[in-house]
Design a protein around this motif. Structure first.
Motif, mmCIF file in Angstrom:
data_model
loop_
_atom_site.group_PDB
_atom_site.id
_atom_site.type_symbol
_atom_site.label_atom_id
_atom_site.label_comp_id
_atom_site.label_asym_id
_atom_site.label_seq_id
_atom_site.Cartn_x
_atom_site.Cartn_y
_atom_site.Cartn_z
ATOM 1 N N GLY A 146 -7.445 -0.703 3.904
ATOM 2 C CA GLY A 146 -7.793 0.696 4.138
ATOM 3 C C GLY A 146 -6.660 1.628 3.793
ATOM 4 O O GLY A 146 -6.360 2.570 4.528
ATOM 5 N N SER A 171 -11.696 1.620 -1.516
ATOM 6 C CA SER A 171 -12.906 1.653 -2.321
ATOM 7 C C SER A 171 -12.540 2.042 -3.751
ATOM 8 O O SER A 171 -11.472 2.608 -4.008
ATOM 9 C CB SER A 171 -13.894 2.661 -1.745
ATOM 10 O OG SER A 171 -13.347 3.969 -1.773
ATOM 11 N N GLY A 325 -16.619 8.198 3.867
ATOM 12 C CA GLY A 325 -15.822 7.287 3.055
ATOM 13 C C GLY A 325 -15.497 7.833 1.680
ATOM 14 O O GLY A 325 -15.072 7.087 0.799
#
Length: 335
Positions: A146, A171, A325
């Motif tokens: 993260g 991501s 996100g």
């Protein structure tokens, strides 16, 4: 005068937050009334609205893990007019808060309120995990899961400032942002263990894992001899049904078991509120570590990752954005 506050009434979606008003409080003998200039949206609030934060209070309550603001009135008159920061755990999503004077930490003039806010709970968490728990030395290598989040971006920067090599997961849309911070960025949807082993064949000196779940086993296996796993959450279980404490208890048990095994590796669970039984020592360490983080930021060694500045009254929008996100860094509420 009145205080504006955001109330979390129960298990609701972000648009279920309520904007309420109440009479302005007055500080006691050892307290300060602080006009809040910035308060953050952290992962804790995302868990709290689902009833998944480990020790959250009963509904309804005012969320808000930390604040930065200016002292309006205090038992100690010398504090009036000073810009300060404090961890609150709950209650920070207000226009004004009353805090214990002993919990206040001075904020350098070089930092504006939103910038300073990103370094309060995130900075303390990252600094203590890196330097007090894992104790990674310069020239070491760490893995940060993260790495585009609030704690993650701060942890990457603190490590780089200390001469530590960083591998960070994120991501796909946030990989460039992690790379810009000085880390080797990996897409968390890929084969992370294989990629980390290719980059660090002998293992990494520490892994910082807020995800929990089955992947925590890979985190431990990626450690070099003498390395440390620091777990500080169970994000992967935030939407799971059932008892909110069960995933944490399972994680505790697993970490304890690993520490019993003769494997030359250590596993820890970090809780920013740990050690509060000795309140004097807890406050002293918090002030020391946050002051160190603020000093690095004031020098330019750390750059605040403000994902967005959103008015307090639009807390529902801010919480939804933080949960999407799609942002790097921390969403900050500005009363």
């Amino acid at each position: 005068m009145t205080v504006t506050e955001i109330v979390l009434p129960g298990l609701v979606e972000p648009d279920g937050l309520r904007v309420e008003h109440r009479e302005m409080p007055r500080p006691g003998a050892d307290e300060a009334l602080v006009r809040v200039e910035a308060t953050g949206v952290s992962f804790a609030e995302q868990q709290m609205r689902r009833g998944k934060y480990f020790d959250q209070p009963p509904f309804p309550f005012v969320p808000g893990y930390d604040v930065v603001g200016t002292v309006l009135e205090a038992g100690d008159p010398a504090l009036a007019g000073r810009r300060v920061a404090a961890m609150t755990k709950i209650g920070g999503w207000r226009s004004h808060v009353v805090l214990a004077e002993a919990d206040l930490v001075p904020v350098p003039e070089e930092l504006d309120a939103a910038e300073a806010e990103t370094f309060v709970v995130n900075g303390i968490t990252a600094y203590q995990m890196l330097h007090r728990w894992a104790k990674v030395k310069a020239a070491g290598t760490i893995l940060v899961h993260g790495a585009s989040g609030g704690v993650g971006t701060t942890l990457v920067q603190l490590a780089r400032a200390a001469g530590i090599t960083v591998i960070g997961t994120a991501s796909a849309r946030n990989l460039d942002a992690v790379t810009a911070l000085g880390a080797t960025a990996l897409d968390y949807r890929g084969d992370v263990p294989a990629q980390v082993r290719a980059l660090a064949p002998g293992g990494v000196d520490a892994v910082f894992d807020h995800v929990g779940g089955p992947g925590i086993v890979d985190s431990f296996r990626l450690l070099a001899p003498g390395g440390s796993l620091v777990a500080y959450g169970s994000a992967s279980t935030k939407d799971d049904p059932g008892n909110s404490r069960l995933p944490v208890f399972k994680l505790f048990a697993l970490l304890l078991w690993w520490n019993v095994l003769p494997n030359r590796r250590r596993a820890h669970f970090y809780n920013v509120w740990g050690g509060k039984r000795n309140l004097t020592r807890f406050r002293a360490r918090l002030a020391e570590d946050l002051t160190a983080v603020f000093a690095l930021a004031a020098k330019g060694d750390l750059t605040a990752q403000v994902a967005a500045r959103i008015p307090l009254a639009d807390a529902a929008k801010a919480l939804a954005l933080a949960e999407s996100g799609t942002v790097t860094g921390k969403v900050v509420l500005v009363p």
